[in-house]
Enzyme design. Sequence first.
Site, mmCIF file in Angstrom:
data_model
loop_
_atom_site.group_PDB
_atom_site.id
_atom_site.type_symbol
_atom_site.label_atom_id
_atom_site.label_comp_id
_atom_site.label_asym_id
_atom_site.label_seq_id
_atom_site.Cartn_x
_atom_site.Cartn_y
_atom_site.Cartn_z
ATOM 1 N N SER A 8 36.300 57.018 31.767
ATOM 2 C CA SER A 8 37.399 57.758 31.150
ATOM 3 C C SER A 8 38.046 56.987 30.008
ATOM 4 O O SER A 8 38.043 55.755 29.970
ATOM 5 C CB SER A 8 38.467 58.074 32.199
ATOM 6 O OG SER A 8 39.002 56.869 32.739
ATOM 7 N N ASN A 52 39.271 50.404 28.851
ATOM 8 C CA ASN A 52 39.667 49.077 29.305
ATOM 9 C C ASN A 52 38.482 48.121 29.378
ATOM 10 O O ASN A 52 38.570 46.956 28.977
ATOM 11 C CB ASN A 52 40.321 49.172 30.685
ATOM 12 C CG ASN A 52 41.596 49.983 30.683
ATOM 13 O OD1 ASN A 52 42.211 50.207 29.640
ATOM 14 N ND2 ASN A 52 42.002 50.455 31.850
ATOM 15 N N ASN A 192 35.849 47.625 45.417
ATOM 16 C CA ASN A 192 36.829 46.743 46.032
ATOM 17 C C ASN A 192 36.686 46.845 47.551
ATOM 18 O O ASN A 192 35.856 47.596 48.067
ATOM 19 C CB ASN A 192 38.250 47.033 45.539
ATOM 20 C CG ASN A 192 38.765 48.407 45.951
ATOM 21 O OD1 ASN A 192 38.343 48.992 46.956
ATOM 22 N ND2 ASN A 192 39.701 48.936 45.174
ATOM 23 N N GLY A 226 39.371 36.572 45.741
ATOM 24 C CA GLY A 226 38.073 36.394 45.092
ATOM 25 C C GLY A 226 37.156 37.575 45.311
ATOM 26 O O GLY A 226 37.592 38.730 45.300
ATOM 27 N N ASP A 254 39.018 46.581 35.733
ATOM 28 C CA ASP A 254 38.239 46.889 34.534
ATOM 29 C C ASP A 254 37.925 45.614 33.745
ATOM 30 O O ASP A 254 36.815 45.466 33.201
ATOM 31 C CB ASP A 254 38.996 47.875 33.648
ATOM 32 C CG ASP A 254 39.161 49.234 34.307
ATOM 33 O OD1 ASP A 254 38.290 49.612 35.113
ATOM 34 O OD2 ASP A 254 40.157 49.923 34.022
#
Length: 305
Positions: A8, A52, A192, A226, A254
């Site tokens: 996006s 980004n 994540n 980390g 990003d």
Amino acid sequence: MPALICGSLAFDTIATFPGRFADQILPDHIHILNTSFLVPSLRREFGGCAGNIAYSLKKLGGEPLPMATVGADGDVYLARLRDLGIDARHVALLSECYSAQCHITTDRDNNQITAFHPGAMEHAVRLAIPNPRGEIAIGIIAPDGRDAMLRHAEQMAEAGIPFVFDPGQGLPLFNGDELRHFVKLATWVAVNDYEGRMLCDRTGVDLATLSRSHLKGLVVTLGHEGCDVWIDGNVTRVAGVQAEAVVDPTGCGDAFRAALLYGLERDWDLVRCVELGNRVGAIKIAAAGTQNHVLDPVALGLTPA
């Protein structure tokens, strides 16, 4: 060679709430939630995953090639990309809608509440993956319109472009069969910790097993702790990097992905790519906004002094 970034382009409206969300929300009355947050600080920034990632990759010395859609208000974003020296030939301006808009409120503990209007992003499926004479080295499928993510992943695989599947906040849009399809097409997967748990839950496959497939690697980011790098069923913890200041977490993922692409395009091993990603993420979190941080390739050891 260029890195194709499918995702996006959005405008971020970022507000800061000086208190804690937890102090304003009554857990026992969540079913009738009706609250507001006074936000003395407000700013509008260029954002969106593709924008980004392209910003940080360009600052690192890479060649980003974003492929995305903007709306009738997108002229200013196109001008921004040109000013940064980013090739915008695959960014389409659609006059019948607005660009994607993200409204983010962050509290003092760096918790975030986000509202997202997809706008032109929903029409990204109209775009087709380019690969003239094999000139694209690597790609990434970042959060975008649902149909666009599916189509572009398939087109990248068909074009022989190795790519990172990074579904981000778009992951809940897909069921288990669709996520297994993405993984089958991808060369690497990046998520994540929460997304990793959801990916495993929906596919019915754990991280170790996923990493023992055809994938060259699976990266799970863990914030300041980390990252875990999974390769062939084995996991390596790559320590986080202490940030000079914690100012704004928006866009840190990003910035990390930009560094990941930078290293992968240069055939670095995955752990080295992630080490750079942790450093770049720590630099980003010390700056307000998603595209205002300064990256020095010399200081990062990417070019000789």
